[in-house]
Design an enzyme around this catalytic site. Structure first.
Site, PDB file in Angstrom:
ATOM      1  N   ASP A  36      -8.753  -8.386  -3.343  1.00 41.74           N
ATOM      2  CA  ASP A  36      -7.823  -7.355  -3.123  1.00 41.74           C
ATOM      3  C   ASP A  36      -8.269  -6.258  -3.429  1.00 41.74           C
ATOM      4  O   ASP A  36      -9.204  -5.927  -4.011  1.00 41.74           O
ATOM      5  CB  ASP A  36      -6.559  -7.945  -3.911  1.00 41.74           C
ATOM      6  CG  ASP A  36      -5.237  -7.091  -3.792  1.00 41.74           C
ATOM      7  OD1 ASP A  36      -5.092  -6.466  -2.820  1.00 41.74           O
ATOM      8  OD2 ASP A  36      -4.346  -7.341  -4.615  1.00 41.74           O
ATOM      9  N   CYS A  42      -5.029 -10.183   0.990  1.00 39.76           N
ATOM     10  CA  CYS A  42      -3.509 -10.171   0.998  1.00 39.76           C
ATOM     11  C   CYS A  42      -3.286  -9.060   2.079  1.00 39.76           C
ATOM     12  O   CYS A  42      -2.189  -8.971   2.576  1.00 39.76           O
ATOM     13  CB  CYS A  42      -2.856  -9.887  -0.228  1.00 39.76           C
ATOM     14  SG  CYS A  42      -3.245  -8.563  -1.279  1.00 39.76           S
ATOM     15  N   ARG A  96      10.875  -5.909  -4.932  1.00 32.55           N
ATOM     16  CA  ARG A  96       9.487  -5.350  -4.980  1.00 32.55           C
ATOM     17  C   ARG A  96       9.823  -4.430  -6.196  1.00 32.55           C
ATOM     18  O   ARG A  96      10.090  -3.308  -5.698  1.00 32.55           O
ATOM     19  CB  ARG A  96       8.892  -4.928  -3.861  1.00 32.55           C
ATOM     20  CG  ARG A  96       7.331  -4.381  -3.964  1.00 32.55           C
ATOM     21  CD  ARG A  96       6.668  -3.786  -2.906  1.00 32.55           C
ATOM     22  NE  ARG A  96       6.122  -5.246  -2.547  1.00 32.55           N
ATOM     23  CZ  ARG A  96       4.999  -5.350  -1.427  1.00 32.55           C
ATOM     24  NH1 ARG A  96       4.434  -4.194  -1.248  1.00 32.55           N
ATOM     25  NH2 ARG A  96       4.502  -6.488  -1.185  1.00 32.55           N
ATOM     26  N   HIS A 126       2.702 -12.118  -7.474  1.00 29.36           N
ATOM     27  CA  HIS A 126       3.202 -11.956  -5.841  1.00 29.36           C
ATOM     28  C   HIS A 126       3.018 -13.181  -5.407  1.00 29.36           C
ATOM     29  O   HIS A 126       2.248 -13.749  -4.652  1.00 29.36           O
ATOM     30  CB  HIS A 126       2.016 -11.039  -5.330  1.00 29.36           C
ATOM     31  CG  HIS A 126       2.243 -10.483  -3.866  1.00 29.36           C
ATOM     32  ND1 HIS A 126       3.756 -10.699  -3.372  1.00 29.36           N
ATOM     33  CD2 HIS A 126       1.625  -9.531  -3.015  1.00 29.36           C
ATOM     34  CE1 HIS A 126       3.602 -10.078  -2.158  1.00 29.36           C
ATOM     35  NE2 HIS A 126       2.506  -9.602  -1.971  1.00 29.36           N
ATOM     36  N   GLN A 134       3.069 -13.979  -1.540  1.00 31.63           N
ATOM     37  CA  GLN A 134       1.668 -13.953  -0.922  1.00 31.63           C
ATOM     38  C   GLN A 134       0.942 -15.090  -1.145  1.00 31.63           C
ATOM     39  O   GLN A 134       0.264 -15.602  -0.160  1.00 31.63           O
ATOM     40  CB  GLN A 134       1.025 -12.913  -1.802  1.00 31.63           C
ATOM     41  CG  GLN A 134      -0.593 -12.475  -1.079  1.00 31.63           C
ATOM     42  CD  GLN A 134      -0.392 -11.888   0.326  1.00 31.63           C
ATOM     43  OE1 GLN A 134       0.148 -11.434   0.689  1.00 31.63           O
ATOM     44  NE2 GLN A 134      -1.112 -12.765   1.265  1.00 31.63           N
ATOM     45  N   ARG A 150       3.086 -15.204   6.058  1.00 27.47           N
ATOM     46  CA  ARG A 150       4.045 -14.811   5.214  1.00 27.47           C
ATOM     47  C   ARG A 150       5.484 -14.879   5.935  1.00 27.47           C
ATOM     48  O   ARG A 150       6.350 -15.473   5.270  1.00 27.47           O
ATOM     49  CB  ARG A 150       3.706 -13.256   5.116  1.00 27.47           C
ATOM     50  CG  ARG A 150       2.533 -12.821   4.348  1.00 27.47           C
ATOM     51  CD  ARG A 150       2.696 -13.167   2.692  1.00 27.47           C
ATOM     52  NE  ARG A 150       3.861 -12.548   2.323  1.00 27.47           N
ATOM     53  CZ  ARG A 150       3.901 -11.552   1.747  1.00 27.47           C
ATOM     54  NH1 ARG A 150       2.921 -10.605   1.686  1.00 27.47           N
ATOM     55  NH2 ARG A 150       4.945 -10.831   1.164  1.00 27.47           N
TER      56      ARG A 150
HETATM   57  N1  NVA Z   1      -2.453  -5.836  -5.798  1.00 31.02           N
HETATM   58  C1  NVA Z   1      -2.052  -4.948  -4.743  1.00 31.02           C
HETATM   59  C2  NVA Z   1      -1.295  -5.710  -3.586  1.00 31.02           C
HETATM   60  C3  NVA Z   1      -0.600  -5.103  -2.530  1.00 31.02           C
HETATM   61  C4  NVA Z   1      -0.061  -6.275  -1.604  1.00 31.02           C
HETATM   62  C5  NVA Z   1      -0.925  -4.205  -5.608  1.00 31.02           C
HETATM   63  O1  NVA Z   1      -0.062  -4.436  -6.199  1.00 31.02           O
HETATM   64  O2  NVA Z   1      -0.790  -2.995  -4.844  1.00 31.02           O
HETATM   65  N1   CP Z   2       0.421  -8.144   1.382  1.00 35.05           N
HETATM   66  C1   CP Z   2       1.499  -7.605   1.097  1.00 35.05           C
HETATM   67  O1   CP Z   2       2.154  -7.971   0.439  1.00 35.05           O
HETATM   68  O2   CP Z   2       1.618  -6.443   2.055  1.00 35.05           O
HETATM   69  P1   CP Z   2       2.415  -5.188   1.814  1.00 35.05           P
HETATM   70  O3   CP Z   2       2.293  -4.408   0.741  1.00 35.05           O
HETATM   71  O4   CP Z   2       2.354  -4.510   3.443  1.00 35.05           O
HETATM   72  O5   CP Z   2       3.783  -5.784   1.829  1.00 35.05           O
END
Ligand code: NVA
Ligand code: CP
Length: 313
Positions: A220, A260, A104, A131, A134, A288
């Site tokens: 989101d 998500c 990540r 992502h 997801q 997931r």
């Molecule tokens: N769009 C959000 C998703 C978190 C799972 C982010 O990137 O923070």
């Molecule tokens: N939806 C998702 O990826 O959640 P986290 O940021 O908690 O991993």
């Protein structure tokens, strides 16, 4: 044979997703019946986090343990990466020691550079652009509840972020339509989204119009990780892009709601929607786990004997 990576949704063909979903169904069923299934004994997953996580971390970690393997979690600030070690060198070193890596991070270019120097499969656990894990879980959840998504309409309400881009890629792979509504200044950038064309999505200025007739409404956070400095401005700009009951009413009667997570009730979604009867967000989060177990099995073991007919997606 070249190592397969999962860096964005379009890295897999539809027929591979059908296989992974069929495996997911079997793996989930074994899990629900408390039957151990441990094909990844002696395999190690390394997870690299440059951003926060709850679901991604727990689902990959629990999933790898359930498959019989072990997990190493690296938070960049605690490692030499946090002190500037080049990502290419990190890739060369840790992929001699583990069997699969989940990352990540910020720019997609970082995970691409890592994968170019990796001896083992690399999985995108979220970047600024995408992502894919997801949407893997989200699509499985849709199909589990409603059957094939082909020809259906998904309404994306809010920011054109990593999750939105991945829905748009998924629409091309699975042949469904996305109605996208973002505030002015936050529009989809097709090149950044990595799209082949514009055939699978339609842009709406008015979120109510985007919601009309949808089979699924999804949204989101207004401010993604890394954009925190813009948070106050975004709260003002996105005020009319909240998914509320009225918006759900514009969709089909049997429309689902997904997010998500983490969610901000009263911002991008009203509590009455996320905690209401059309919301499948908890199944979505749980899936997931099951989909990523099938993904890791596929990346590490390839196709193993199937247990039944492939899902018609
Ligand atoms: N769009 C959000 C998703 C978190 C799972 C982010 O990137 O923070
Ligand atoms: N939806 C998702 O990826 O959640 P986290 O940021 O908690 O991993």
């Amino acid at each position: 044979m070249a190592v397969r990576h999962y860096l964005q949704f379009r890295d897999f063909a539809r027929e591979e997703y059908e296989y992974v979903f069929e495996r997911t169904r079997w793996i989930k069923d074994m899990f629900k019946r408390y039957v151990p299934y441990q094909p990844l004994r002696d395999r190690t997953l390394a997870m690299v986090f440059e951003k926060h996580s709850t679901r991604t971390r727990v689902s990959f970690e629990a999933g790898m343990h359930q498959l019989g393997g072990t997990v190493i979690t690296l938070m960049t600030r605690d490692t030499q990466m946090g002190r500037g070690e080049p990502i290419e060198d990190v890739a060369r070193v840790i992929t001699r020691m583990v069997d699969i890596v989940m990352i990540r991070t910020f720019e997609q270019a970082i995970i691409e550079r890592f994968s170019e120097h990796s001896r083992v499969p690399v999985v995108n656990g979220l970047t600024n652009e995408y992502h894919p894990c997801q949407i893997l879980g989200d699509l499985y959840t849709f199909i589990e509840n409603r059957g094939s998504i082909r020809g259906k309409t998904v309404a994306w309400i809010g920011d054109s972020n990593n999750v939105c881009n991945t829905w748009l890629q998924a629409a091309e792979v699975f042949d469904f339509n996305v109605h996208v509504s973002t505030p002015p200044g936050y529009e989809v950038e097709p090149e950044r989204a990595g799209l082949y064309g514009t055939d699978h999505y339609e842009v709406f200025d008015d979120p109510m119009k985007a919601a009309k007739g949808a089979d699924l409404i999804t949204t989101d956070v207004w401010t993604s990780m890394g954009d925190e400095a813009q948070s106050a401005k975004r709260k003002r700009d996105f005020e009319a892009w909240r998914v509320d009951r009225e918006m759900m009413k514009a969709a089909r009667k049997d429309a689902l709601f997904m997010h998500c997570l983490p969610a901000h009730r009263g911002e991008e979604v009203a509590a009455t929607v996320i905690d209401g009867p059309q919301s499948v967000v908890w199944d979505e989060a749980e899936n997931r786990l099951h989909t990523q177990k099938a993904l890791m099995e596929y990346l590490l073991l390839g196709r193993i004997k199937t247990q039944g007919d492939l899902w018609s997606t």
